[in-house]
Each structure stands twice: as structure tokens, then as C-alpha cells.
Design an enzyme around this catalytic site. Structure first.
Site, short mmCIF file in Angstrom:
data_model
loop_
_atom_site.label_atom_id
_atom_site.label_comp_id
_atom_site.label_asym_id
_atom_site.label_seq_id
_atom_site.Cartn_x
_atom_site.Cartn_y
_atom_site.Cartn_z
N HIS A 175 0.84 -1.20 0.00
CA HIS A 175 0.00 0.00 0.00
C HIS A 175 0.88 1.26 0.00
O HIS A 175 0.63 2.19 -0.77
CB HIS A 175 -0.91 -0.01 1.22
CG HIS A 175 -1.70 1.26 1.40
ND1 HIS A 175 -2.78 1.59 0.60
CD2 HIS A 175 -1.56 2.28 2.29
CE1 HIS A 175 -3.26 2.76 1.00
NE2 HIS A 175 -2.55 3.20 2.01
N ARG A 228 3.76 10.94 -4.89
CA ARG A 228 5.15 11.35 -5.16
C ARG A 228 5.75 10.40 -6.19
O ARG A 228 6.52 9.50 -5.84
CB ARG A 228 6.00 11.28 -3.88
CG ARG A 228 5.60 12.20 -2.74
CD ARG A 228 6.48 11.96 -1.52
NE ARG A 228 6.39 10.56 -1.08
CZ ARG A 228 5.44 10.07 -0.28
NH1 ARG A 228 4.51 10.86 0.19
NH2 ARG A 228 5.43 8.80 0.04
N GLU A 239 -10.44 2.56 3.28
CA GLU A 239 -9.18 1.85 3.54
C GLU A 239 -9.47 0.61 4.37
O GLU A 239 -10.08 0.70 5.44
CB GLU A 239 -8.16 2.76 4.24
CG GLU A 239 -7.65 3.85 3.31
CD GLU A 239 -6.40 4.59 3.80
OE1 GLU A 239 -5.58 4.96 2.96
OE2 GLU A 239 -6.28 4.79 5.02
N GLU A 248 -8.59 -1.94 6.87
CA GLU A 248 -7.63 -2.04 7.98
C GLU A 248 -8.18 -2.95 9.06
O GLU A 248 -9.38 -3.23 9.13
CB GLU A 248 -7.38 -0.65 8.61
CG GLU A 248 -6.93 0.41 7.60
CD GLU A 248 -6.32 1.65 8.25
OE1 GLU A 248 -5.97 1.58 9.46
OE2 GLU A 248 -6.20 2.67 7.55
N ASP A 288 -10.91 3.13 7.36
CA ASP A 288 -10.41 4.50 7.52
C ASP A 288 -10.75 5.27 6.24
O ASP A 288 -9.93 5.43 5.35
CB ASP A 288 -8.89 4.44 7.76
CG ASP A 288 -8.28 5.82 7.92
OD1 ASP A 288 -9.01 6.74 8.33
OD2 ASP A 288 -7.08 5.97 7.64
N GLN A 331 -6.63 15.16 0.97
CA GLN A 331 -5.35 14.63 1.47
C GLN A 331 -4.17 15.17 0.65
O GLN A 331 -3.15 15.59 1.21
CB GLN A 331 -5.39 13.09 1.40
CG GLN A 331 -4.18 12.40 2.00
CD GLN A 331 -4.28 10.87 1.91
OE1 GLN A 331 -5.29 10.33 1.47
NE2 GLN A 331 -3.24 10.18 2.32
N LYS A 340 -9.05 12.52 6.81
CA LYS A 340 -9.16 11.21 7.46
C LYS A 340 -10.07 11.20 8.68
O LYS A 340 -10.34 10.12 9.20
CB LYS A 340 -7.76 10.78 7.93
CG LYS A 340 -6.74 10.61 6.82
CD LYS A 340 -6.88 9.27 6.16
CE LYS A 340 -5.71 8.97 5.25
NZ LYS A 340 -5.79 7.60 4.74
CA CA Z 1 -5.31 4.65 7.10
#
Ligand code: CA
Length: 438
Positions: free
Chosen positions: A145, A154, A210, A212, A244, A251, A264
Site C-alpha cells: 500500500h 510522489r 481503507e 484495515e 479508515d 489529502q 481522514k
Molecule cells: Ca489509514
């Protein structure tokens, strides 16, 4: 580290007959905890344990005075609207309660006639957040991830040099954690269309989930002290599922230099059930860092942690939409992954979090970070699945998705399976996106 004991015997069966097949994921070998009440009632929320399709009311079980010793003490700590009191007691009390519950719910148990009236069908209950979560930390422990997301944000420098040495995390916000959430699409600032221009403002256009797991701290540590790697798991009460939700356009504009903030913290959806680490003992697996990777620094490494520090927990993301629910279409699977692919494990996160003397407290929540697997199809976010929003996903009922739309519901599931052992389910985290409040 809890070892296998009589509560893990795969042959154990319960007098609650719905626990004896793989349908619910809540066999007598599981015994996960939640906080519940009868749906639509004014009853107080209270701790319960799942057995098959039922919830055993723990304060009522305390009143019945069926258990003795540490198991009875553990039940007394359940006279509360959350599990924090039980979490604070520690591993020997948790194990004593698990053993007493296992014996009392087993086929032929003398306590059956006293306990049967204390069961409530899961179909008739509603759940609340299982703990009063004082602090929430979100980690970033999937290398797959971190690399995929890094490429989006980036392209020239996807994985920063600290990643393979430090379990990267940030302090999140506890107030917006919940179960079965429906929440409005977040509003916020987005990157200016032209360099140096004024930012856009409006509803998030790149809303994501997300996949998790959440790690619930049981006993904490005093400020200024450290929790060692081989002691770390005794501080963990159990694991739940965590979504999440992430606003990728918010972001991208806000995350430098201090990391995630409003992208978030508008909603984070938990599963109602917490599966204890003791219930997961049969699914321990070796922590394999790989010979080509830097080995963990000594404080994050131990013989035991290498031998069985990882957990084999299968994960799945599913979606329903306004359209699919109109036709009662089955939820569509978006991806499958596994906790065992993570770059860091549970004990390492606890140890690292306290290495500077930070104090953890009962009920604190540590998110693992998105648990994407090594294959592109195992991605735990839609940003990865759609390659940054460039490749739409086809849903079986004819719709396409790039990011989430209003009315979309994301369901996260987790379970442990192995041959000759009952399925250990986590239930699910379910949350729905509503229209923005502009
Ligand atoms: Ca997260």
C-alpha cells in the site's frame, strides 16, 4: 503470548446449536466481545459475547453468579457501557473468562438452564462502539500500500527511506470512530488547478475507503515506561475491522508537511465485534521479513516474534450501491487480502508506540493502515484498484466506479480459516456515504 488450550479444541461444540456450523463465524472457539442493546430500545448499551447467532448478556451473567474467581471478577468489570473495565484487567482475567464461557456454553454444561435465558438473538440487537477510545493511532504497515500510494502522491519518490526501519504512524481522531456509520461526503479544500492559484473548495470528489484492522489496547503502560517486544501482546485485548475513510483530494493538498488531517477524521467505521488475541492463537504464523529486506532493529525483534508474530486473517472489501440495493443484488467483491502480508506485526506496533515512553491506555485503538497484498488485485483502497482514478471498476450490475459515489456502502469482512478448525469470523464493518451538506 497465549498458547493453545482446551478452549481451542476444534471438536468443542455448543448447546447453542447455531454455533456448530460455519454459517455465523461465531463458534464456541471464537467468543468475541461487543457492546449491544435490544434494537430500538432505551436499554443501556452493555458488553456481550457472540455465540452462534446469539449474544450472551454479560452483566446479566454477572447477576446470575454462575462463575467464580477471576472469571467472576471479569464479569463484574462488564457492568459498564463499554469494554474498558474488562480491557484494563489484563490477560489472566481475560483467559479465565474465556475458559469459564467455553465450559458453560459447551454441550452438556450444567449451567445451560441458567444461561439460556440470558441470550439475545443478534437479529434483534444494535451495537455501539465497543470501547471508549481515548486515543486512536493509525499506522501504515503494508509495504504494498505504501508503495502504491507513494507513487500517486510522489511519483519520483514513492517510498521514503524511513519506511523499512520505523513503523510509520500518526495520531488520528477518536471522536469520529463508530460502528455502522452513515456520514455526509466531506467538504474541504483541494489543490489549486494552477500552481500558485486559489484552492478549490467543495464536496470531496475522490472519496475512498481503507481496509484495515484495529488493535484494541487492553492493559496500558505508565508514562515513561516501554513495553518490550515479548511482553507486547499481553497488552492487547483483541482485533476488530476498521475502515479508515479517506478524502484523497483533500489529502493531496493538506498532507505536507504534517500528514493526514481533515482527509481522514470525518468518519472511521469499526466492526462491532472484537476477536481476542487468544481466539486467534491457532492462526499465528511466522513473521517473514525476507532476506533482502532490512531486519527489524533489536527492540522490534525477538525469536518468538519471528516464529509466530504474524496472524493469518483473510480480508475482503465489498460494495453495494443505491442501484444494487433496489434490485437486491448481492454485494460485489472489490478485493481480497490478508493481514499476514503486512511489513510490521501487532507486537512491533505496541513496542514501537511506547519506545519513547508514550503511555497507552485501556481501549486505545491502533489502526494497522491499509492492508493491501502483494498483487494489484489485493489492493485495500479504490485509489489503488483504479490506478489513481484512471481505470474504472466494472460492477456486476452494470455500474462503474472510479471513486465512491453518494449512496455507496462499503462492507469490510475478516475471517480466519484453516483445515480441521471452525471458521473464526470478525463480523463486518459497514458504512454508507451520504450526500454532502453544502
Ligand atoms: Ca489509514
Amino acid at each position: 503470548m497465549v498458547t493453545l488450550n482446551e478452549t481451542h479444541d476444534p471438536k468443542l461444540q455448543s448447546w447453542v446449536t447455531s454455533a456448530n456450523d460455519d454459517t455465523t463465524g461465531f463458534p464456541i472457539q471464537n467468543l468475541p466481545f461487543a457492546v449491544f442493546r435490544r434494537a430500538g430500545s432505551n436499554e443501556a448499551f452493555r458488553p456481550g459475547v457472540a455465540i452462534g447467532d446469539q449474544v450472551l448478556d454479560l452483566p446479566a451473567l454477572a447477576d446470575a453468579k454462575v462463575f467464580n474467581g477471576q472469571a467472576a471478577e471479569a464479569l463484574e468489570a462488564c457492568r459498564d457501557t463499554a469494554l474498558n473495565g474488562l480491557m484494563a484487567l489484563g490477560q489472566t482475567h481475560w483467559s479465565a473468562l474465556r475458559l469459564a464461557l467455553s465450559r458453560a456454553l459447551s454441550t452438556g454444561a450444567a449451567a445451560q438452564t441458567r444461561i439460556a435465558p440470558l441470550l439475545v438473538p443478534q437479529a434483534e440487537v444494535e451495537y455501539n462502539t465497543p470501547a471508549r477510545i481515548g486515543d486512536y493511532t493509525d499506522f501504515y504497515i503494508s509495504l504494498h500500500h505504501a508503495t502504491a500510494i507513494g507513487k500517486q502522491f510522489r511519483p519520483d519518490n514513492p517510498l521514503l527511506p524511513n519506511y523499512k526501519w520505523v513503523p510509520i504512524g500518526y495520531h488520528g481522531r477518536a471522536s469520529s470512530l463508530g460502528v455502522n456509520q452513515s456520514f455526509p461526503r466531506p467538504m474541504g479544500q483541494m489543490k489549486p488547478a494552477t500552481e500558485g492559484g486559489t484552492p478549490d473548495f467543495g464536496p470531496c470528489k475522490r472519496l475512498d475507503y481503507e481496509l484495515e484492522l484495529g488493535i484494541y489496547v487492553g492493559t496500558g503502560n505508565a508514562q515513561g515506561t516501554r513495553i518490550g517486544i515479548d511482553d507486547a501482546e499481553s497488552h492487547v485485548f483483541g482485533l476488530g475491522i476498521l475502515n479508515d475513510w479517506s478524502a484523497r483530494d483533500l489529502q493531496a493538498w493538506e498532507y505536507q508537511p504534517l500528514g493526514p488531517f481533515l482527509a481522514k477524521n470525518f468518519a472511521s467505521t469499526l466492526s462491532p465485534w472484537i476477536v481476542t488475541l487468544e481466539a486467534l492463537a491457532p492462526f499465528r504464523t511466522a513473521f517473514d521479513r525476507g532476506a533482502d529486506e532490512p531486519q527489524p532493529m533489536p527492540y522490534l525483534n525477538s525469536t518468538n516474534n519471528v516464529k509466530e508474530g504474524a496472524l493469518d486473517v483473510a480480508l475482503e472489501v465489498l460494495i453495494t450501491t443505491t442501484q444494487s440495493r433496489k434490485t437486491d443484488a448481492a454485494p460485489a467483491s472489490l478485493s481480497k487480502s490478508n493481514f499476514r502480508h503486512a511489513y510490521w506485526n501487532v507486537a512491533q506496533l505496541i513496542t514501537h508506540h511506547t519506545v519513547n515512553g508514550c503511555n497507552l491506555q485501556p481501549g486505545d485503538l491502533l489502526g494497522t493502515g491499509t492492508l493491501s497484498g502483494p498483487e494489484a488485485s489485493q489492493a485495500g483502497s479504490i485509489l489503488e484498484l483504479t490506478k489513481g482514478g484512471k481505470t474504472p471498476i466494472d460492477l456486476p450490475w452494470g455500474e462503474k466506479r472510479v471513486f465512491l459515489e453518494d449512496g455507496d456502502q462499503i462492507i469490510l469482512r475478516a475471517e480466519c480459516r484453516k483445515a480441521g478448525y471452525p471458521r473464526i469470523g470478525f463480523g463486518q464493518s459497514a458504512g454508507t456515504v451520504l450526500a454532502a451538506r453544502e
